[in-house]
Design an enzyme around this catalytic site. Structure first.
Site, PDB file in Angstrom:
ATOM      1  N   ASP A 120       0.859  -1.183   0.000  1.00 29.52           N
ATOM      2  CA  ASP A 120       0.000   0.000   0.000  1.00 29.52           C
ATOM      3  C   ASP A 120       0.897   1.235   0.000  1.00 29.52           C
ATOM      4  O   ASP A 120       1.413   1.648   1.043  1.00 29.52           O
ATOM      5  CB  ASP A 120      -0.916   0.005   1.229  1.00 29.52           C
ATOM      6  CG  ASP A 120      -2.016  -1.045   1.151  1.00 29.52           C
ATOM      7  OD1 ASP A 120      -1.791  -2.101   0.531  1.00 29.52           O
ATOM      8  OD2 ASP A 120      -3.097  -0.821   1.722  1.00 29.52           O
ATOM      9  N   LYS A 183      -6.828   3.612  -3.397  1.00 27.52           N
ATOM     10  CA  LYS A 183      -7.266   3.588  -2.000  1.00 27.52           C
ATOM     11  C   LYS A 183      -7.469   5.014  -1.522  1.00 27.52           C
ATOM     12  O   LYS A 183      -6.686   5.910  -1.855  1.00 27.52           O
ATOM     13  CB  LYS A 183      -6.200   2.864  -1.163  1.00 27.52           C
ATOM     14  CG  LYS A 183      -6.433   2.824   0.340  1.00 27.52           C
ATOM     15  CD  LYS A 183      -5.307   2.024   0.998  1.00 27.52           C
ATOM     16  CE  LYS A 183      -5.352   2.127   2.516  1.00 27.52           C
ATOM     17  NZ  LYS A 183      -4.229   1.392   3.159  1.00 27.52           N
ATOM     18  N   LYS A 219     -10.272   0.499  -2.620  1.00 26.87           N
ATOM     19  CA  LYS A 219     -10.158   0.256  -1.182  1.00 26.87           C
ATOM     20  C   LYS A 219     -10.429   1.528  -0.395  1.00 26.87           C
ATOM     21  O   LYS A 219      -9.573   2.411  -0.338  1.00 26.87           O
ATOM     22  CB  LYS A 219      -8.765  -0.282  -0.833  1.00 26.87           C
ATOM     23  CG  LYS A 219      -8.554  -0.539   0.674  1.00 26.87           C
ATOM     24  CD  LYS A 219      -7.176  -1.089   0.952  1.00 26.87           C
ATOM     25  CE  LYS A 219      -6.905  -1.205   2.450  1.00 26.87           C
ATOM     26  NZ  LYS A 219      -5.557  -1.749   2.743  1.00 26.87           N
TER      27      LYS A 219
END
Length: 283
Positions: A120, A183, A219
């Site tokens: 991430d 995300k 996400k």
């Protein structure tokens, strides 16, 4: 009514399978990472799963997400538990993204070497706020290269991007540069995952898919704490992107405390009452 209740339980279990079970605290230790990994493998109490006839379906969370320094602990714990849940690591100067590019790239490489299968990354928001779109593309492209075979989720830090227009543009740039997921947030910003931002990002994903044929995952993360929150996000994705996105390969929920409330709601579904705090062991 009974059918509606069964449907609710099914949606909640679907949410469980899409959770990146996360701990990103300064006091993380090997022991609390081990507990987190055990909870990832056994997210819902076995007797509750048996009551809804889901005990043999292999219900686990989608991943375990930790700091780079804890990747080795998580990999070791999951291997000892005999499960194949991937370890995700935040990287690239999380949460601010304000360290040197060389350092951020090395952080990715070290996390991958320690066994992280998902990274991430977090962008440098300065590039968005100053309109340096080519610079943003190049930065994310280098992140993608450093990830190698690991899946890359690109955190936009939407609460710090200034406008929904910037959110849309940053989403497109991140996808063009090779992100597997986009995300919303690190969870450390003042404003994290909110529905208006989620809608903009979902439509950017839809536009990108229409134009290229590539499916990019989504996400939301930060502030998603209740089962109701999870159901809202599932509904948004189903309506905007379709049922095919409602699987861990294309949808994740970044959360640390969400799983506890989902398990509590399933307990209520099975027993007709809410659990006492000691009835549901937490990671």
């Amino acid at each position: 009514m009974q059918g509606c209740e069964k449907g609710l339980a099914a949606w909640l279990l679907r949410a469980v399978t899409c959770i990146d079970l996360t701990t990103l605290s300064g006091d993380d230790t090997p022991s609390n990472v081990y507990r987190l990994c055990y909870k990832a493998k056994h997210p819902i109490r076995e007797d509750l799963l048996q009551a809804v006839n889901m005990h043999d379906k292999g219900i686990t969370t989608a991943a375990v997400c930790v700091y780079p320094a804890r990747v080795g602990d998580a990999v070791k714990a999951l291997r000892a538990a005999g499960c194949n849940i991937p370890v995700a690591s935040v990287a690239t100067g999380f949460p601010a993204g304000q360290t040197a590019l060389k350092t951020r790239l090395e952080e990715i490489q070290l996390a991958v070497e320690d066994g992280a299968r998902e990274i991430d990354v977090v962008i440098n928001r300065t590039l968005v706020l100053t309109g340096q779109w080519e610079g943003l593309y190049e930065e994310i492209r280098q992140f993608r290269q450093a990830c190698g075979d690991a899946h890359m989720k690109t955190i936009l830090g939407t609460g710090e991007l200034g406008s929904l227009t910037n959110v849309y543009k940053a989403s497109l740039v991140a996808m063009m540069a090779g992100s597997d997921f986009i995300k919303t947030s690190t969870g450390k910003e003042a404003v994290n995952a909110i529905i208006p931002v989620g809608l903009v990002m979902a439509r950017a994903i839809r536009d990108f898919h229409w134009k290229t044929g590539y499916k990019v995952g989504f996400k939301p993360a930060g502030g998603i704490r209740s089962a109701k929150d999870a159901l809202v996000w599932l509904s948004l994705i189903k309506e905007e992107l379709g049922a095919e996105w409602l699987r861990p390969e294309l949808f994740r929920l970044g959360a640390s405390s969400l799983l506890g409330d989902i398990e509590r709601q399933i307990y209520h579904h099975v027993t007709g009452r809410y659990a006492a705090y000691y009835d549901l062991p937490m990671a």
